[in-house]
Structure formats: structure tokens, C-alpha cells
Design a protein around this motif. Structure first.
Motif: not given
Length: 345
Positions: A102-106, A114-120, A139-147
């Protein structure tokens, strides 16, 4: 089942290898570090994503930056040198997928979020530098993506504010205890904060992001209950950059993850019972009820008529002492004979 719930339900600790900006602005070094993270057993490799004009003021970018760690004459030039473009980051994401890590970023600002949201990505990290940035956290919480949210440089009241804010939207998030000092002196690590987090926030995942020299406190964090571990990694602690000295070189990362996996095995399931591995010792040294004297058939046993010894062959378990007292034996017995159930009518 959401991402964080899966972590809560497993005995395995989720290990994040934080590459950050230890790639020296070189995408090939970045790929090498991703590969090392995979080979050492980490679950995820992580970077930092920043839109410089969103994170810093103009004066902040233009200020002179004279340091042994500088990659430019100004702080903006320094940070720009270390920042990967969107295209380069996607290249790194594709490489991570190829080698199955897995790969992600701060997310350091709204544009990067928004960029991280777009690339999944599997989750978005909010670093300690934004632990007081409730606008970005919401704003991060509103994306619904795990934090995954680090909590350096704030007090417990602010941690509770973060928890309350994100919980309005979902509980698919984790809080990491963190001390933002590079390296962190051992006397300031304060691992007992993990106990406070686990008690105060029982419905979310709790973890630890460490910046200390060595790995012992990080391993201890797992024993306390941290379900996520994050440590910086580097090819060489002596490289240019402020994070390298408290980062783990590949052998240290491998040692850390091996020790974490050993601790996971050792933690068990909290059910106290006789283990299969104890049976041979019990057969050899476990004590039994034996007769203290010679007795004739019909004798009614008193407390002083019994002893508990290592016996061969074994008799009744010593724990049955009270159940045997008061019973009549149905045969003649000798001193040191084992007490057996068939000796009672």
C-alpha cells in the motif's frame, strides 16, 4: 467492514514505513525505499504531499534558508526540490501496486487532500503539523476516506476536539500518539498516553508514531495496545536532511517488524488456561495428592492424612484436596501412594 474496523478485529499491527522526504528529491531513491519497506514486511509506504503555496505564506517561502540540510537558498526552493509532482507521485503509486504494498501520503493542505482523494489511497494521513488545523481535518473527514491523525504538539483537550470533530462524520479513523521532536528524548516519549487514548476513545484505532533513536519504545507501544505503528525510514542516517537521524535504516526496520510480529504472538488472547506446551512439564513436575500414612480399607480421610507431592504415577490433582477430605477409602493404601478416584466408594 471499514478499514479501521478491520485493524481493530485483527491481532496484526499495521506498520507504516514513513519515507516522508528522505528520498532526497530523487524518484529512484523513493522507489528503492518503497521496495525496502515491502521487503522488510511493512504494510504501507508513506510520503508527504504538499502544495507549497497552500501550505506556506509568500514570506514563509521566500525566507532565506541557510542550513546543512538545505536544498535551496530559500525555504521555498528547499521544499520545492523535495516535492514530487502529481505525475511522479502517480508513478510511485503504480510502482507500489506492482510490488504489492500500500502507498499513501500525508495531506499537508486542501489541494493535496483533493489530489489524494482523486487517486484513491487506502487512507489519508494528517500529520502533527496540522493537528491544530481543524479546517483541514474536517475537510478530510468529509471525504469519507479513512484517516490516520498524528497528535504531536497538542494537549489532550485538543485531541478530544479532533476526536469529536471527525466522529461527527464517521469513526473510520485512528489517532496516533506522537511527540514532534527529531529525535525524541526517551524521557519525553510518554508511552502511557496510549493507555489514556485507549481508555478515552475505545471505538477507534489507537497507534504510535515514533521519532526516537532505536526501536524499543515502538515495540513497547505494540505491547500496550497500539494497532498502527509509524516510523521514518532512510537508506542512511547520515544523509542530508533533518529526519534521517531518527529514521530507521533497512536492518533496523526489519528488526522492528520482526519484533512486532513476535510481540503479537506473545500477546495471546487474554484467556488464562493450561497451554499445550506446558503439558510435558506438568507430567514431570505437577503435584498430586498422596497418602501421608498407611491406611486400612474403610478409613475416613482427614486433612492431615494427605500430602501434595510430585508422584509417579500421578494421583488426583492437588486442587482436589478439599473434595477428598471426609471420604472413606475402599482399599488398603501405603504412605506416599497416589490418591486415585477408584479408591473411593
Amino acid at each position: 467492514m471499514n478499514f479501521m474496523h478491520k485493524l481493530r478485529e485483527t491481532n496484526k499491527t499495521f506498520v507504516i514505513a514513513e519515507i516522508g522526504q528522505n528520498h532526497q528529491g530523487d524518484i529512484n531513491i523513493a522507489k528503492e525505499l518503497i521496495k525496502i519497506a515491502k521487503e522488510c514486511g511493512a504494510d504501507c509506504a508513506k510520503f508527504q504531499k504538499t502544495c507549497l503555496t497552500e501550505k506556506f505564506t509568500v514570506s514563509g517561502l521566500n525566507r532565506p534558508y541557510k542550513s546543512v540540510n538545505s536544498w535551496g537558498d530559500t525555504y521555498g526552493a528547499h521544499k520545492a526540490y523535495l516535492e514530487f509532482s502529481h505525475e511522479e507521485f502517480i508513478e510511485l503509486q503504480n510502482y507500489a501496486q506492482e510490488i504489492n504494498i500500500l502507498l499513501t501520503a500525508s495531506a499537508m493542505d486542501p489541494e493535496s487532500l483533493n489530489f489524494l482523494k482523486e487517486i484513491t489511497v487506502p487512507f489519508i494521513k494528517i500529520g502533527s503539523g496540522d493537528s491544530n488545523n481543524l479546517l483541514l481535518i474536517e475537510q478530510a473527514a468529509l471525504t469519507g476516506i479513512p484517516l490516520v491523525i498524528s497528535t504531536g504538539m497538542i494537549n489532550f483537550d485538543t485531541v478530544k476536539r479532533i476526536y469529536d470533530l471527525v466522529s461527527k462524520y464517521h469513526n473510520n479513523f485512528a489517532l496516533l500518539h506522537c511527540v514532534s521532536a527529531y529525535p525524541t528524548p526517551y524521557e519525553n516519549i510518554n508511552l502511557n498516553v496510549l493507555n489514556a487514548y485507549i481508555k478515552e476513545f475505545p471505538d477507534i484505532v489507537i497507534g504510535y508514531s515514533g521519532h526516537e533513536i532505536g526501536i524499543q519504545p515502538t515495540v513497547c507501544a505494540v505491547a500496550i495496545g497500539a494497532k498502527i505503528i509509524e516510523r521514518h525510514i532512510t537508506l542512511d542516517k547520515k544523509q542530508k536532511g533533518s529526519d534521517h537521524n531518527c529514521s530507521l535504516e533497512p536492518p533496523e526496520l526489519k528488526q522492528l517488524i520482526d519484533q512486532i510480529r513476535s510481540i503479537e504472538l506473545a500477546m495471546g488472547d487474554s484467556i488464562k488456561q493450561i497451554q499445550n506446551c506446558e503439558l510435558s512439564c506438568y507430567e514431570k513436575l505437577g503435584k498430586s495428592l498422596v497418602y501421608a500414612f498407611d491406611f486400612s480399607k474403610g478409613h475416613k480421610l482427614k486433612k492431615d492424612d494427605l500430602k501434595i507431592k510430585v508422584s509417579y504415577p500421578k494421583g488426583l490433582d492437588g486442587l482436589l484436596f478439599d473434595e477428598v477430605v471426609g471420604k472413606n477409602i475402599n482399599c488398603n493404601v501405603k504412605s506416599d501412594d497416589p490418591v486415585l478416584s477408584e479408591q473411593f466408594s
